[in-house]
Write an enzyme that holds these catalytic residues in place. Structure first.
Site, mmCIF file in Angstrom:
data_model
loop_
_atom_site.group_PDB
_atom_site.id
_atom_site.type_symbol
_atom_site.label_atom_id
_atom_site.label_comp_id
_atom_site.label_asym_id
_atom_site.label_seq_id
_atom_site.Cartn_x
_atom_site.Cartn_y
_atom_site.Cartn_z
ATOM 1 N N GLN A 2 0.915 -1.009 -0.031
ATOM 2 C CA GLN A 2 0.017 0.089 -0.054
ATOM 3 C C GLN A 2 0.882 1.065 -0.045
ATOM 4 O O GLN A 2 1.597 1.425 1.042
ATOM 5 C CB GLN A 2 -0.881 -0.018 1.293
ATOM 6 C CG GLN A 2 -1.914 1.168 1.421
ATOM 7 C CD GLN A 2 -2.756 1.025 2.678
ATOM 8 O OE1 GLN A 2 -2.332 0.328 3.615
ATOM 9 N NE2 GLN A 2 -3.826 2.045 2.750
ATOM 10 N N HIS A 54 -8.129 2.909 0.692
ATOM 11 C CA HIS A 54 -8.724 3.220 -0.567
ATOM 12 C C HIS A 54 -9.070 2.017 -1.290
ATOM 13 O O HIS A 54 -8.346 0.851 -1.189
ATOM 14 C CB HIS A 54 -7.982 4.080 -1.606
ATOM 15 C CG HIS A 54 -6.603 3.578 -1.669
ATOM 16 N ND1 HIS A 54 -5.507 3.874 -0.694
ATOM 17 C CD2 HIS A 54 -5.917 3.078 -2.714
ATOM 18 C CE1 HIS A 54 -4.463 3.317 -0.837
ATOM 19 N NE2 HIS A 54 -4.598 2.797 -2.202
ATOM 20 N N HIS A 56 -9.749 0.312 -4.915
ATOM 21 C CA HIS A 56 -9.213 0.668 -6.582
ATOM 22 C C HIS A 56 -10.386 -0.104 -7.261
ATOM 23 O O HIS A 56 -10.686 -1.438 -6.875
ATOM 24 C CB HIS A 56 -8.155 -0.312 -6.878
ATOM 25 C CG HIS A 56 -6.685 0.445 -6.235
ATOM 26 N ND1 HIS A 56 -5.941 1.302 -6.967
ATOM 27 C CD2 HIS A 56 -6.029 0.356 -5.249
ATOM 28 C CE1 HIS A 56 -4.710 1.586 -6.303
ATOM 29 N NE2 HIS A 56 -4.780 0.929 -5.162
HETATM 30 P P1 AMP Z 1 -1.994 1.855 -3.525
HETATM 31 O O1 AMP Z 1 -0.515 1.367 -3.907
HETATM 32 O O2 AMP Z 1 -2.946 0.951 -3.375
HETATM 33 O O3 AMP Z 1 -1.560 2.694 -2.114
HETATM 34 O O4 AMP Z 1 -2.057 2.847 -4.599
HETATM 35 C C1 AMP Z 1 -2.047 4.367 -4.416
HETATM 36 C C2 AMP Z 1 -2.715 4.877 -5.795
HETATM 37 O O5 AMP Z 1 -2.848 6.149 -5.687
HETATM 38 C C3 AMP Z 1 -1.837 4.559 -7.048
HETATM 39 O O6 AMP Z 1 -2.672 3.942 -8.110
HETATM 40 C C4 AMP Z 1 -1.499 6.141 -7.530
HETATM 41 O O7 AMP Z 1 -1.545 6.360 -8.861
HETATM 42 C C5 AMP Z 1 -2.761 6.873 -6.715
HETATM 43 N N1 AMP Z 1 -2.450 8.200 -6.623
HETATM 44 C C6 AMP Z 1 -1.533 8.689 -5.965
HETATM 45 N N2 AMP Z 1 -1.531 9.990 -5.708
HETATM 46 C C7 AMP Z 1 -2.647 10.449 -6.601
HETATM 47 C C8 AMP Z 1 -3.614 11.664 -6.931
HETATM 48 N N3 AMP Z 1 -3.062 12.747 -6.329
HETATM 49 N N4 AMP Z 1 -4.741 11.608 -7.528
HETATM 50 C C9 AMP Z 1 -5.136 10.514 -8.044
HETATM 51 N N5 AMP Z 1 -4.613 9.115 -7.549
HETATM 52 C C10 AMP Z 1 -3.345 9.141 -6.824
#
Ligand code: AMP
Ligand code: ZN
Length: 122
Positions: A90, A96, A98
Site C-alpha cells: 500500500q 482506498h 481500487h
Molecule cells: P496503493 O498502492 O494501493 O496505495 O495505490 C495508490 C494509488 O494512488 C496509485 O494507483 C496512485 O496512482 C494513486 N494516486 C497517488 N496520488 C494520486 C493523486 N494525487 N490523485 C489520484 N491518484 C493518486
C-alpha cells in the site's frame, strides 16, 4: 498529517471527482492501470482494512457497485476488478478501494482528463 488523500479531500490537491457525499469520495487514479481506474476513499483518515469501520466499508461497497455500472455503461469495459492494498504493497496509507476496468481488446491508455470527460457526459 502529510496524507495526499486527505489533501484531496480538503481541496488542497485537485482530482477528477466522480462521486462525493458526506463520508466518501471517488476520483480517477492519476496514474491508471487501465482507462477508468477509480479510487474510492473515506473522508475520515483510516489507514487500512483493519482500521476502517464496517458501516463506512459497507457504504464504500454500495457506491462501488454504482461506479462499476457507470464504468461499464460509459467506457464499455468487459470486466471490473476491485483491489485494496495493505501494508508494504500500500503506497498511500489512507484506506482506498481500487476499481479497475478490464478490456478484452488491447485498449491504449488515454489521458485521464479524456476519460473523465467521457464519464462526465450524460
Ligand atoms: P496503493 O498502492 O494501493 O496505495 O495505490 C495508490 C494509488 O494512488 C496509485 O494507483 C496512485 O496512482 C494513486 N494516486 C497517488 N496520488 C494520486 C493523486 N494525487 N490523485 C489520484 N491518484 C493518486
Ligand atoms: Zn488521509
Amino acid at each position: 498529517m502529510n496524507c495526499i488523500f486527505c489533501k484531496i479531500i480538503n481541496g488542497e490537491i485537485p482530482c477528477y471527482k466522480l462521486y462525493e457525499d458526506d463520508t466518501i469520495l471517488a476520483f480517477l487514479d492519476i496514474n491508471p492501470d487501465s482507462n477508468g481506474h477509480t479510487l474510492l476513499i473515506p473522508k475520515k483518515h483510516y489507514t487500512d482494512i483493519m482500521d476502517i469501520d464496517n458501516e463506512t466499508l459497507m457504504h464504500i461497497f454500495d457506491v462501488a457497485r454504482e461506479i462499476k455500472t457507470k464504468l461499464e455503461n460509459k467506457l464499455h469495459c468487459d470486466g471490473i476488478t476491485f483491489i485494496q492494498n495493505n501494508g508494504d504493497v500500500q503506497e498511500v496509507k489512507h484506506y482506498h478501494l481500487h476499481i479497475k476496468p478490464y478490456y478484452n481488446k488491447n485498449s491504449h491508455l488515454q489521458p485521464v482528463e479524456d476519460v473523465f470527460e467521457k464519464l462526465a457526459k450524460n
